[in-house]
Design a protein around this motif. Structure first.
Motif, PDB file in Angstrom:
ATOM      1  N   ALA A  34       0.671  -1.223  -0.022  1.00  0.00           N
ATOM      2  CA  ALA A  34      -0.086   0.001  -0.106  1.00  0.00           C
ATOM      3  C   ALA A  34       0.841   1.166  -0.025  1.00  0.00           C
ATOM      4  O   ALA A  34       1.963   1.110   0.677  1.00  0.00           O
ATOM      5  CB  ALA A  34      -0.891   0.069   1.387  1.00  0.00           C
ATOM      6  N   ARG A  36       0.628   5.735   0.230  1.00  0.00           N
ATOM      7  CA  ARG A  36      -0.268   6.963   0.440  1.00  0.00           C
ATOM      8  C   ARG A  36       0.390   8.199  -0.123  1.00  0.00           C
ATOM      9  O   ARG A  36       1.441   8.524  -0.171  1.00  0.00           O
ATOM     10  CB  ARG A  36      -0.326   7.442   1.987  1.00  0.00           C
ATOM     11  CG  ARG A  36      -0.921   8.435   2.458  1.00  0.00           C
ATOM     12  CD  ARG A  36      -0.973   8.426   4.164  1.00  0.00           C
ATOM     13  NE  ARG A  36       0.228   8.074   4.770  1.00  0.00           N
ATOM     14  CZ  ARG A  36       1.324   8.793   5.026  1.00  0.00           C
ATOM     15  NH1 ARG A  36       1.283  10.043   4.280  1.00  0.00           N
ATOM     16  NH2 ARG A  36       2.388   8.387   5.564  1.00  0.00           N
ATOM     17  N   CYS A  57      -8.504   5.830   4.733  1.00  0.00           N
ATOM     18  CA  CYS A  57      -7.502   6.891   4.478  1.00  0.00           C
ATOM     19  C   CYS A  57      -7.800   7.437   3.190  1.00  0.00           C
ATOM     20  O   CYS A  57      -7.484   6.475   2.099  1.00  0.00           O
ATOM     21  CB  CYS A  57      -6.002   6.567   4.835  1.00  0.00           C
ATOM     22  SG  CYS A  57      -4.913   7.801   4.486  1.00  0.00           S
ATOM     23  N   GLY A  60      -4.902   6.839   0.695  1.00  0.00           N
ATOM     24  CA  GLY A  60      -4.049   5.548   0.693  1.00  0.00           C
ATOM     25  C   GLY A  60      -4.855   4.655  -0.519  1.00  0.00           C
ATOM     26  O   GLY A  60      -5.926   4.818  -0.901  1.00  0.00           O
ATOM     27  N   TYR A  80       4.883  10.028  -2.762  1.00  0.00           N
ATOM     28  CA  TYR A  80       4.052   9.129  -2.206  1.00  0.00           C
ATOM     29  C   TYR A  80       4.891   8.632  -1.027  1.00  0.00           C
ATOM     30  O   TYR A  80       6.038   8.618  -1.069  1.00  0.00           O
ATOM     31  CB  TYR A  80       3.378   7.948  -2.978  1.00  0.00           C
ATOM     32  CG  TYR A  80       4.382   7.291  -3.983  1.00  0.00           C
ATOM     33  CD1 TYR A  80       4.885   6.164  -3.377  1.00  0.00           C
ATOM     34  CD2 TYR A  80       4.507   7.556  -5.034  1.00  0.00           C
ATOM     35  CE1 TYR A  80       5.693   5.150  -4.128  1.00  0.00           C
ATOM     36  CE2 TYR A  80       5.739   7.058  -5.959  1.00  0.00           C
ATOM     37  CZ  TYR A  80       5.834   5.470  -5.399  1.00  0.00           C
ATOM     38  OH  TYR A  80       6.800   4.814  -6.051  1.00  0.00           O
ATOM     39  N   GLN A  83       3.498   2.658   3.108  1.00  0.00           N
ATOM     40  CA  GLN A  83       3.048   2.413   4.197  1.00  0.00           C
ATOM     41  C   GLN A  83       1.998   1.321   4.375  1.00  0.00           C
ATOM     42  O   GLN A  83       1.307   1.206   3.442  1.00  0.00           O
ATOM     43  CB  GLN A  83       2.554   3.658   4.930  1.00  0.00           C
ATOM     44  CG  GLN A  83       2.352   3.649   6.508  1.00  0.00           C
ATOM     45  CD  GLN A  83       1.697   5.103   7.015  1.00  0.00           C
ATOM     46  OE1 GLN A  83       1.171   5.790   6.139  1.00  0.00           O
ATOM     47  NE2 GLN A  83       1.956   5.400   8.161  1.00  0.00           N
ATOM     48  N   ALA A  85      -1.208  -0.543   5.115  1.00  0.00           N
ATOM     49  CA  ALA A  85      -2.674   0.284   5.463  1.00  0.00           C
ATOM     50  C   ALA A  85      -3.101   0.263   6.724  1.00  0.00           C
ATOM     51  O   ALA A  85      -3.750   1.346   6.836  1.00  0.00           O
ATOM     52  CB  ALA A  85      -3.446  -0.743   4.189  1.00  0.00           C
ATOM     53  N   MET A  88      -2.038   3.487   8.408  1.00  0.00           N
ATOM     54  CA  MET A  88      -3.210   4.623   8.056  1.00  0.00           C
ATOM     55  C   MET A  88      -4.480   4.930   8.596  1.00  0.00           C
ATOM     56  O   MET A  88      -4.901   6.061   8.337  1.00  0.00           O
ATOM     57  CB  MET A  88      -3.273   4.677   6.453  1.00  0.00           C
ATOM     58  CG  MET A  88      -2.158   4.342   5.573  1.00  0.00           C
ATOM     59  SD  MET A  88      -2.318   4.497   3.906  1.00  0.00           S
ATOM     60  CE  MET A  88      -0.992   3.509   3.076  1.00  0.00           C
ATOM     61  N   LEU A 119       2.032  11.379   7.309  1.00  0.00           N
ATOM     62  CA  LEU A 119       0.512  11.550   7.510  1.00  0.00           C
ATOM     63  C   LEU A 119       0.043  12.566   8.387  1.00  0.00           C
ATOM     64  O   LEU A 119      -0.697  13.456   7.799  1.00  0.00           O
ATOM     65  CB  LEU A 119       0.115   9.896   7.931  1.00  0.00           C
ATOM     66  CG  LEU A 119      -1.423   9.937   7.994  1.00  0.00           C
ATOM     67  CD1 LEU A 119      -1.889   8.222   8.081  1.00  0.00           C
ATOM     68  CD2 LEU A 119      -2.173  10.442   9.341  1.00  0.00           C
TER      69      LEU A 119
END
Length: 451
Positions: A34, A36, A57, A60, A80, A83, A85, A88, A119
């Motif tokens: 994943a 973000r 998110c 995400g 990006y 991270q 998931a 998040m 984040l």
């Protein structure tokens, strides 16, 4: 993969634990990838990824397959962050708990490598983020990742949690993603299984209590405390929540979650405080635990009243800085070593307070160093989200971008002097064009080694 029998036994009575499917997902070898997105860094092609959105998110994305991030220039440009998931979910917690993010002071206490800090930087865009890592070697990767993310109102510190009480600065939000026994990451890192034991769980539990005890005085009244681990063990999760609630200083906060997210809501045994568990056999993500609290008592961190240690530029130096970067006129400019740096004026006094008491690895954005009448621009400046349109720019394709990121020789049609290397509208760094060559200024310690 053989999971520790003591772990399996300890989870038998924990809500949401399903032994057969839990073992099965670990034995399957399945990996979930994943990312973000950075909302402040959008490429000219809107860098597209094939996958499904992560429901908790808005930035995400689950990827259908794992690409080579190392060989993607937009990754190095900070477009990006890769991270897990489950982690998040922090976005959903703060979105429900702090619907107005304006001008908040936020501390990410155990921050390396920087997933939660980036984040937080995206959510609290105009706030002040202090991102701390106690281990010196891990603080370096934290600096790199936050530099690439590009927010200007970020301070990276390398201190023990107890030092923040001595600094006297207080926060509206504190995130403690505590060091833990790591059982939630066994699927991603099977080697960690050999380090796990019930004794290690107990050791981590005591350390988590110490960390929380040290930082609670720095949280403002009505401030938000978020506690998280990547452990399944109740000793590090619900029992820590009960320990925290026993002080009488906190109100536990519930998070509204749709049933189809398959996040398991549990409640601590003594105080019935809501907690949230992520099991990899029930959702797409690794093992994770999180709980949120509102503080009912005032902050008690008062500091020692030390004078600020910030070094300010001389008048002539400040004029040179502003001549090089006109936007610096609206910022507070200071020096760290030989480098000129800036941060939003409204966080000037908070920076002074931190600098008087803590070891700061990075504060704000670096502009560069003066060599006589010339400014040698900082790489940090190219990574920032500030407008840099007045500098010469040279666009590169993927092959040229990778050469640049490897610090190899380049042959580009560039203007004389300093140029920004641009990949899909995203700055990668500086080059300096001379009559007979191009000097590559990408940081030596960040260069790509993979061919």
């Amino acid at each position: 993969m053989t999971l520790p029998p003591d772990l399996i036994q300890s989870l038998q009575s924990v809500k949401g634990f399903r032994e057969s499917s839990f073992k099965g997902v670990h034995e399957s070898g399945e990996q979930v990838t994943a990312i973000r997105l950075n909302p402040a860094k959008k490429s000219s092609t809107s860098h597209s990824f094939i996958g499904q959105p992560i429901p908790w998110c808005p930035l995400g994305i689950y990827l259908d397959e794992r690409p080579s991030f190392t060989l993607d220039p937009s990754f190095h440009a900070g477009a990006y962050y890769v991270q897990d998931a489950s982690s998040m979910f922090l976005w959903e917690v703060i979105a429900q708990s702090v619907p107005d993010p304006q001008n908040k002071k936020v501390l990410d206490l155990c921050a390396a490598p920087g997933g939660k800090s980036t984040l937080l930087a995206s959510y609290f865009r105009d706030g002040l983020l202090v991102s701390n890592e106690v281990i010196k070697s891990r603080a370096s990767i934290l600096v790199e990742n936050l530099t690439k993310w590009g927010n200007s109102n970020v301070i990276v510190t390398n201190n023990d949690p107890a030092h923040f009480t001595q600094a006297g600065i207080t926060f509206d939000v504190i995130v403690v993603d505590a060091p833990c026994s790591g059982s939630g990451l066994f699927r991603k890192d099977p080697d960690a299984i050999a380090e796990w034991s019930l004794d290690h769980v107990q050791h981590c539990s005591l350390r988590q209590q110490r960390i929380l005890n040290d930082i609670i005085p720095s949280l403002n009244e009505n401030g938000l405390l978020i506690y998280a681990t990547c452990s399944y063990s109740q000793e590090e999760d619900e029992m820590i929540v009960d320990w925290l609630m026993s002080s009488g200083e906190f109100e536990a906060l519930a998070v509204n979650i749709p049933k189809d997210w398959n996040i398991v809501e549990t409640f601590s045994e003594k105080n019935n405080a809501p907690c949230y568990r992520f099991y990899p056999d029930q959702l797409k993500g690794e093992g994770f635990f999180i709980a949120a609290f509102r503080k009912k008592s005032p902050a008690t961190a008062v500091g020692k009243g030390k004078s600020a240690s910030l070094k300010l530029p001389q008048k002539q130096e400040l004029e040179q800085v502003r001549a090089f970067l006109s936007i610096a006129e609206s910022f507070f400019v200071f020096k760290q070593g030989d480098q000129f740096r800036f941060i939003d004026e409204k966080w000037h006094h908070d920076l002074q307070q931190l600098a008087s008491n803590l070891y700061i690895r990075k504060a704000g954005v670096g502009v560069g160093e003066l060599k006589g009448k010339d400014m040698i621009p900082a790489h940090e400046l190219t990574m920032s989200t500030l407008p840099l349109h007045h500098f010469n720019q040279v666009s590169v394709n993927t092959e040229e971008a990778l050469k640049y990121l490897r610090r190899q020789d380049l042959y580009l049609d560039s203007s004389k002097g300093w140029n920004l290397v641009m990949y899909e509208s995203l700055p990668l760094g500086w080059i300096k064009s001379l009559p007979n060559r191009i000097n590559n200024y990408y940081p030596q310690e960040w260069r790509i080694l993979k061919q």
